[in-house]
Motif scaffolding. Structure first.
Motif, PDB file in Angstrom:
ATOM      1  N   TYR A  21       0.841  -1.186   0.000  1.00  0.00           N
ATOM      2  CA  TYR A  21       0.000   0.000   0.000  1.00  0.00           C
ATOM      3  C   TYR A  21       0.880   1.241   0.000  1.00  0.00           C
ATOM      4  CZ  TYR A  21      -3.636  -3.278   1.543  1.00  0.00           C
ATOM      5  OH  TYR A  21      -4.501  -4.328   1.630  1.00  0.00           O
ATOM      6  N   ASP A  22       0.390   2.324  -0.568  1.00  0.00           N
ATOM      7  CA  ASP A  22       1.101   3.595  -0.486  1.00  0.00           C
ATOM      8  C   ASP A  22       0.844   4.178   0.901  1.00  0.00           C
ATOM      9  OD1 ASP A  22       2.358   6.000  -0.848  1.00  0.00           O
ATOM     10  OD2 ASP A  22       0.700   6.890  -1.984  1.00  0.00           O
ATOM     11  N   ARG A  23       1.797   4.001   1.778  1.00  0.00           N
ATOM     12  CA  ARG A  23       1.610   4.402   3.176  1.00  0.00           C
ATOM     13  C   ARG A  23       2.103   5.818   3.457  1.00  0.00           C
ATOM     14  NH1 ARG A  23       3.309  -1.398   4.790  1.00  0.00           N
ATOM     15  NH2 ARG A  23       1.327  -2.357   5.349  1.00  0.00           N
ATOM     16  N   SER A  24       2.674   6.489   2.470  1.00  0.00           N
ATOM     17  CA  SER A  24       3.253   7.811   2.728  1.00  0.00           C
ATOM     18  C   SER A  24       2.229   8.812   3.279  1.00  0.00           C
ATOM     19  CB  SER A  24       3.925   8.355   1.467  1.00  0.00           C
ATOM     20  OG  SER A  24       3.056   8.331   0.362  1.00  0.00           O
ATOM     21  N   PRO A  25       0.979   8.884   2.769  1.00  0.00           N
ATOM     22  CA  PRO A  25       0.025   9.837   3.368  1.00  0.00           C
ATOM     23  C   PRO A  25      -0.285   9.496   4.830  1.00  0.00           C
ATOM     24  CG  PRO A  25      -0.732   9.136   1.197  1.00  0.00           C
ATOM     25  CD  PRO A  25       0.395   8.234   1.566  1.00  0.00           C
ATOM     26  N   ALA A  26      -0.415   8.194   5.141  1.00  0.00           N
ATOM     27  CA  ALA A  26      -0.718   7.797   6.512  1.00  0.00           C
ATOM     28  C   ALA A  26       0.463   8.086   7.434  1.00  0.00           C
ATOM     29  CB  ALA A  26      -1.080   6.315   6.563  1.00  0.00           C
ATOM     30  N   VAL A  27       1.677   7.825   6.948  1.00  0.00           N
ATOM     31  CA  VAL A  27       2.865   8.119   7.747  1.00  0.00           C
ATOM     32  C   VAL A  27       2.949   9.610   8.050  1.00  0.00           C
ATOM     33  CG1 VAL A  27       5.390   8.179   7.708  1.00  0.00           C
ATOM     34  CG2 VAL A  27       4.189   6.126   6.943  1.00  0.00           C
ATOM     35  N   LEU A  28       2.715  10.440   7.035  1.00  0.00           N
ATOM     36  CA  LEU A  28       2.731  11.887   7.240  1.00  0.00           C
ATOM     37  C   LEU A  28       1.656  12.321   8.221  1.00  0.00           C
ATOM     38  CD1 LEU A  28       3.802  14.680   6.491  1.00  0.00           C
ATOM     39  CD2 LEU A  28       2.221  14.692   4.547  1.00  0.00           C
ATOM     40  N   ALA A  29       0.461  11.730   8.111  1.00  0.00           N
ATOM     41  CA  ALA A  29      -0.632  12.076   9.021  1.00  0.00           C
ATOM     42  C   ALA A  29      -0.291  11.718  10.466  1.00  0.00           C
ATOM     43  CB  ALA A  29      -1.911  11.351   8.596  1.00  0.00           C
ATOM     44  N   ILE A  30       0.319  10.549  10.660  1.00  0.00           N
ATOM     45  CA  ILE A  30       0.713  10.126  12.009  1.00  0.00           C
ATOM     46  C   ILE A  30       1.737  11.083  12.596  1.00  0.00           C
ATOM     47  CG2 ILE A  30       1.930   8.318  13.291  1.00  0.00           C
ATOM     48  CD1 ILE A  30       0.584   6.305  11.364  1.00  0.00           C
ATOM     49  N   LEU A  31       2.722  11.481  11.786  1.00  0.00           N
ATOM     50  CA  LEU A  31       3.739  12.423  12.256  1.00  0.00           C
ATOM     51  C   LEU A  31       3.121  13.775  12.604  1.00  0.00           C
ATOM     52  CD1 LEU A  31       6.667  11.642   9.778  1.00  0.00           C
ATOM     53  CD2 LEU A  31       6.475  10.972  12.183  1.00  0.00           C
ATOM     54  N   LEU A  32       2.168  14.221  11.796  1.00  0.00           N
ATOM     55  CA  LEU A  32       1.499  15.499  12.067  1.00  0.00           C
ATOM     56  C   LEU A  32       0.669  15.433  13.343  1.00  0.00           C
ATOM     57  CD1 LEU A  32       0.398  16.580   8.459  1.00  0.00           C
ATOM     58  CD2 LEU A  32       2.229  17.553   9.861  1.00  0.00           C
ATOM     59  N   ILE A  33       0.005  14.298  13.559  1.00  0.00           N
ATOM     60  CA  ILE A  33      -0.774  14.119  14.787  1.00  0.00           C
ATOM     61  C   ILE A  33       0.140  14.160  16.007  1.00  0.00           C
ATOM     62  CG2 ILE A  33      -2.140  12.447  16.111  1.00  0.00           C
ATOM     63  CD1 ILE A  33      -3.352  11.551  13.420  1.00  0.00           C
ATOM     64  N   PHE A  34       1.271  13.464  15.898  1.00  0.00           N
ATOM     65  CA  PHE A  34       2.254  13.471  16.984  1.00  0.00           C
ATOM     66  C   PHE A  34       2.757  14.892  17.249  1.00  0.00           C
ATOM     67  CE2 PHE A  34       6.898  13.580  17.745  1.00  0.00           C
ATOM     68  CZ  PHE A  34       6.902  13.134  19.062  1.00  0.00           C
ATOM     69  N   ALA A  35       3.122  15.600  16.184  1.00  0.00           N
ATOM     70  CA  ALA A  35       3.639  16.961  16.337  1.00  0.00           C
ATOM     71  C   ALA A  35       2.577  17.885  16.926  1.00  0.00           C
ATOM     72  CB  ALA A  35       4.120  17.492  14.987  1.00  0.00           C
TER      73      ALA A  35
END
Length: 393
Positions: free
Chosen positions: A131-145
């Motif tokens: 799966y293209d996980r890049s949008p989900a990875v970015l979203a997780i990092l943004l949520i953390f930040a």
């Protein structure tokens, strides 16, 4: 212009620190590691991982997995449009093979990552990678930040900057240097010193708290390393006992990677975060005590540090041991399935590595409490300006 000059004067130390951090990152980026030596397990020049959009699912031959409801195995016939790479815009058809372990079910309109094998003088061959996980990875990092910034505000921002610097320094310097044959212990020492200084200077600035935090962290990590070296001698352990040792031997022969101290390096990096947490917590707590009671004696301050640290020891030791246990859970299930006998398990490389790593890291955390308390007593007490430090921090 006047306002800009005032800001520069008020934040002069922070700007100097920022410049130093940027210079270290730029320095690691400037090193041409592959000109020192180069190694790859396979010749993968023809492999390209590109994004593609599923235009249609033309046919499905799927059966429900009897081990898990809602999971299907079989094949899909797909029509895709490549979104990135040299073949961007090209429409292709391919078969998606779905097994129990490699199971990417594609749906129309979905973006996925495919492996395009394009050798010279041959037709391209495409397979589904994931799966293209890049949008989900970015979203997780943004949520953390967002969570850190919302609660921590300025300190939260500084902690994110410190964490970002640490991650990049480990990836850009430590991993590269160890891989290319530089001293594993030496590069790890440099990494710990740089990341510790960066994180604490960002969080606490150029203050006495930083001195205590840095010294406490370095001594605590050193104790973890010494403890692991002692345990590894007792248990006859080295990097050659790790799960990846057989594969890494190929790299050793080409790049000169030091395999023997590799386990110790892992322990030092693992212990760094927990030890730093305890050192900074003790330092900050004792700093506030001295600020409120400048006449406190060193003995009383050390006693306060020990009392404060005992609660931290209980939680941090649990954190470290549970972290090791959590990552080891799948392996423990496998050992149970293979029917490992008790004597076999006790003498296995796996248990020896996990036990020595976890205990060594925990000892470093435990010993950081008295060390940080003593250092804080020496730095904070007996100084006429101790009460003024708080206003400068």
């Amino acid at each position: 212009m006047t306002a800009l000059i005032r800001i520069l004067k008020n934040h002069r130390k922070q700007l100097i620190l920022a410049v130093i951090l940027l210079l270290t990152v730029a320095g690691t980026l400037a090193v041409k590691w592959n000109e020192i030596n180069q190694f790859s397990f396979s010749n993968n020049y023809s492999l390209h991982y590109v994004k593609a959009r599923v235009l249609s699912v033309d046919e499905e031959n799927l059966t429900e997995d009897e081990l898990e409801a809602g999971r299907y195995i079989g094949t899909q016939e797909l029509t895709l449009r490549i979104l990135t790479g040299d073949s961007k815009g090209e429409v292709i058809t391919m078969t998606n093979y779905m097994s129990r372990t490699i199971n990417v079910r594609c749906r129309e309109g979905q973006t996925i990552l495919i492996c395009a094998d394009i050798p010279d003088n041959a037709e391209p061959y495409y397979t589904i990678y994931n799966y293209d996980r890049s949008p989900a990875v970015l979203a997780i990092l943004l949520i953390f930040a967002a969570a850190v910034l919302l609660i921590g505000r300025k300190q939260g921002l500084l902690s994110i900057l410190g964490l970002t610097y640490t991650v990049f320094f480990i990836i850009l310097f430590l991993v590269q240097a160890v891989f290319h044959g530089f001293s594993a212990v030496g590069t790890t020492a440099v990494t710990i010193l740089c990341t510790c200084l960066a994180s604490l200077l960002l969080l606490t600035g150029f203050t006495r708290k930083t001195v205590v935090g840095v010294l406490g962290t370095l001594l605590g990590v050193l104790i973890s390393g010494v403890a692991f070296l002692a345990f590894s001698q007792m248990l006859h352990l080295s990097g050659y006992n790790s799960e990846s040792a057989e594969s890494l031997l190929l790299i050793v022969q080409t790049t000169g990677l030091e395999l023997k101290p590799l386990l110790a390096v892992c322990v030092l990096i693992t212990a760094l975060g927990a030890v730093m947490d305890v050192a900074v917590s003790v330092s900050s707590a004792l700093y506030e005590i001295v600020s409120l009671n400048p006449d406190i004696t060193r003995r009383a301050l050390i006693a306060s540090g020990m009392n404060i640290g005992r609660d931290m020891i209980g939680t941090m030791t649990n954190t470290l041991i549970l972290a090791y246990t959590g990552t080891a859970l799948p392996t423990m299930l496998l050992l149970l399935g293979y029917g490992y006998q008790f004597n076999q398990l006790i003498s296995s490389d796996y248990l020896a590595i996990e036990l020595s790593s976890g205990i060594a890291s925990t000892i470093g955390v435990v010993m950081t409490v008295p060390l940080a308390s003593v250092i804080a007593a020496l730095v904070f007490v007996g100084n006429a300006s101790a009460g003024k430090v708080r206003r400068r921090a």
